[in-house]
Write an enzyme that holds these catalytic residues in place. Structure first.
Site, short mmCIF file in Angstrom:
data_model
loop_
_atom_site.label_atom_id
_atom_site.label_comp_id
_atom_site.label_asym_id
_atom_site.label_seq_id
_atom_site.Cartn_x
_atom_site.Cartn_y
_atom_site.Cartn_z
N SER A 173 -17.15 -7.10 -11.73
CA SER A 173 -18.49 -7.68 -11.65
C SER A 173 -18.87 -8.19 -13.03
CB SER A 173 -19.49 -6.66 -11.10
OG SER A 173 -20.76 -7.26 -10.91
N THR A 174 -19.92 -7.65 -13.64
CA THR A 174 -20.40 -8.14 -14.93
C THR A 174 -19.30 -8.10 -15.98
OG1 THR A 174 -22.53 -7.16 -14.35
CG2 THR A 174 -22.24 -7.88 -16.63
N HIS A 199 -18.01 -10.26 -8.05
CA HIS A 199 -19.37 -10.58 -7.64
C HIS A 199 -19.79 -11.92 -8.24
CE1 HIS A 199 -20.07 -5.94 -7.36
NE2 HIS A 199 -19.41 -6.41 -6.32
N MET A 292 -21.33 -3.85 -13.49
CA MET A 292 -22.53 -3.03 -13.37
C MET A 292 -22.59 -2.41 -11.97
SD MET A 292 -26.40 -4.12 -14.49
CE MET A 292 -26.47 -5.56 -13.45
N ASP A 295 -20.09 -0.34 -7.06
CA ASP A 295 -19.39 -0.92 -5.91
C ASP A 295 -17.89 -0.70 -6.02
OD1 ASP A 295 -19.04 -2.40 -3.55
OD2 ASP A 295 -18.72 -4.25 -4.68
#
Length: 351
Positions: A173-174, A199, A292, A295
């Protein structure tokens, strides 16, 4: 506890006003100033010494990328990009992440209160996260500053290995757009197939797949429903579908699912990793990169229980040690490694 000092840079007075109102609702972020273009922003950065910037990608007098490149070279600091959800906006935003921006959010719209509340929660969370990130100076003449570990990954890595039917399942993600490129840069053209859930909005999918494809000897594409999973290929979940791996006889194929978001995400790493646990088992290698939230952490433990070998990016090289940290806490990891060593570990597991 001192508040996070935020400077908003956007050429739209309406957007500056809307963002200021959003951040004024938080009790730990103070908007110390706004700027209509990067020239004004330069002076306000000197005068106000903000902790975080929000930066529009398209502005007059100096475009956002030029400003960001100069900022990261001369005065590196956390930046959250404000992006349009278009193909052009996606391309510019991915370049901004390559230059060192921490994260991005969509440009806000005047919408119904429920949607605006969700947007406010998202952007406030990302500014809080950005304030904790240590940003290093961008060295323009050093490719390694943009693509971390590009040379290191290749050092000592064998380019050929025994044919396997293993699948690498990678969640991020991030910070993941650059971390993924760093990993696949160190893999040869005949590496095991990789399935990816990162994401990103659907408008970013094509540009992201193109960036990944250009960074590796493997071939990267947006996954299609029913697509056969073959070595040497990277299959990236589109931004509006979950990606699952299922069996078709002795073969593995991609399955796209239009179900509800899981852990607030679609694609969700949790959904993909659970399908890997159920259908691939000990033929899988799990990789959790920077991101972040949590998940995928629970399902990564399910992968381990099903016989998969899992690699988690370490805290020191992660932009945010959320998803990998949670996977580690779940007991899902066999290896906790710095980003530059993950490619070599993948190859060691299939040699």
């Amino acid at each position: 506890m001192a508040k996070i000092k935020l400077l908003i840079i956007d050429d739209s007075a309406l957007i500056r006003q809307m963002l200021t109102q959003i951040f004024n609702e938080s009790d730990d972020i103070e908007v110390v100033g706004t700027a209509g273009d990067p020239i004004i922003a330069r002076e306000k950065i000197k005068a106000l010494n903000p902790d975080v910037l929000t930066l529009d990608v398209e502005m007059p007098r100096m475009d956002g990328l030029t400003f960001l490149r100069n900022l990261m070279r001369l005065r590196p600091m956390p930046v959250v990009m404000i992006s349009t959800l278009t193909e052009k906006g996606a391309e510019v935003t991915l370049e901004a992440l390559q230059l060192g921006a921490v994260d991005f959010v969509a440009k806000p719209k005047v919408v119904v209160s429920n949607s605006l509340r969700e947007y406010a929660d998202e952007i406030i969370g990302k500014v809080r996260m950005a304030a904790r990130v240590k940003v290093n100076a961008l060295e323009i003449n050093s490719p390694g500053a943009v693509n971390v570990g590009s040379a290191t990954n290749r050092a000592g890595v064998k380019k050929h290995f025994k044919t396997t039917n293993k699948i690498v399942a990678l969640g991020s993600s991030t910070g993941g757009t650059e971390a993924l490129k760093s990993v696949v840069k160190g893999l040869p053209s005949n590496a095991p197939a990789i399935v990816v859930s990162q994401h990103l909005p659907v408008a970013f999918s094509a540009s992201f797949a193109k960036h990944v494809d250009e960074s590796t000897e493997m071939s990267a594409c947006i996954a299609k429903d029913g697509q056969l999973i073959l070595p040497g290929n990277i299959y990236i979940a589109p931004g509006d579908r979950h990606l699952l791996v299922v069996r078709d006889g002795a073969r593995y194929v991609c399955r796209l699912d239009d179900g509800a978001p899981v852990n607030r995400h679609k694609p969700s790493v949790e959904v993909m990793f659970r399908s890997i646990a159920q259908n691939v088992g000990s033929n899988a290698i799990g990789v959790m990169l920077t991101g972040m939230g949590a998940d995928g952490a629970v399902a990564m433990k399910e992968m381990r229980d099903a016989g998969a070998i899992n690699i988690v990016q370490d805290e020191a090289t992660s932009v945010v040690w959320g998803m990998p940290g949670e996977a580690f806490k779940q007991g899902a990891a066999h290896h906790v490694l710095p980003l530059e060593k993950i490619a070599a570990q993948i190859l060691a597991l299939v040699d």
